[in-house]
Design a protein around this motif. Structure first.
Motif: not given
Length: 160
Positions: A2-9
Motif C-alpha cells: 500500500f502507498e503511504l501518505r503523511r497524516s498531515d496531508d
C-alpha cells in the motif's frame, strides 16, 4: 503493498468526515456517544494508507443497541475480528473510512484511546509506528501482527 501518505496531508479531509459523521450519528443515536478521529490520520507526522479511522465510544449498556442500529446504516467490515467489545464498519465517504465501535472503558476502548493519545504526544512513538509501516507494508499479515504487538506495548506503557 500500500502507498503511504503523511497524516498531515489528510487531516483537513479527515476532520470534515468526522464532522459529517458526528452530525449523522447525532440524528440517529439517542444514547450518549463520542466520535473521535483515530488511527494514523489523527497523529501528526504519522504515515497512513490514506484512510480515515473513527472511534465511536458508547456506554457499555448501549453497545449492542448501537451496533444493531449501525448495522442498518454502515457496511459491516471484518466481522471475523468482532468481539463483545468491538464492532467495525465502513462509511461511504470521499476517503476510505472506517468506524470502530467500543463500549467506553472496555479493553478495546482503552487500546484505541491510549495508543493514539500517546502517539500524538510522543514523536518517538510516531517514528516507531512509521518504521513498522514502512518495513511491513508488503506483507499485510505481518504488518497486522506487528501493529497489534506495537499497540499492546504502547497501551501498557507506564506514563509518568
Amino acid at each position: 503493498m500500500f502507498e503511504l501518505r503523511r497524516s498531515d496531508d489528510l487531516l483537513p479531509a479527515a476532520r470534515e468526515i468526522l464532522d459529517q459523521e458526528r452530525r449523522r450519528l447525532a440524528r440517529l443515536l439517542s444514547t450518549p456517544h463520542e466520535l473521535v478521529l483515530s488511527g494514523g490520520s489523527s497523529a501528526p507526522g504519522a504515515l497512513t494508507k490514506g484512510d480515515v479511522d473513527l472511534h465511536l465510544r458508547v456506554p457499555p449498556a448501549a453497545f449492542d443497541a448501537v451496533v444493531a442500529t449501525l448495522t442498518g446504516i454502515y457496511q459491516v467490515v471484518r466481522p471475523e475480528i468482532w468481539q463483545p467489545t468491538l464492532a467495525t464498519f465502513a462509511v461511504e465517504s470521499d476517503l476510505p473510512t472506517g468506524v470502530a465501535v467500543t463500549p467506553a472503558g472496555s479493553e478495546h476502548d482503552l487500546r484505541f484511546t491510549r495508543t493514539w493519545q500517546r502517539m500524538a504526544a510522543d514523536p518517538a512513538l510516531v517514528d516507531a509506528y512509521n518504521d513498522l509501516k514502512r518495513r511491513h507494508r508488503n506483507d499485510p499479515e505481518e504488518y497486522e501482527r506487528r501493529k497489534s504487538a506495537f499497540f499492546d506495548e504502547v497501551t501498557t506503557l507506564r506514563v509518568e
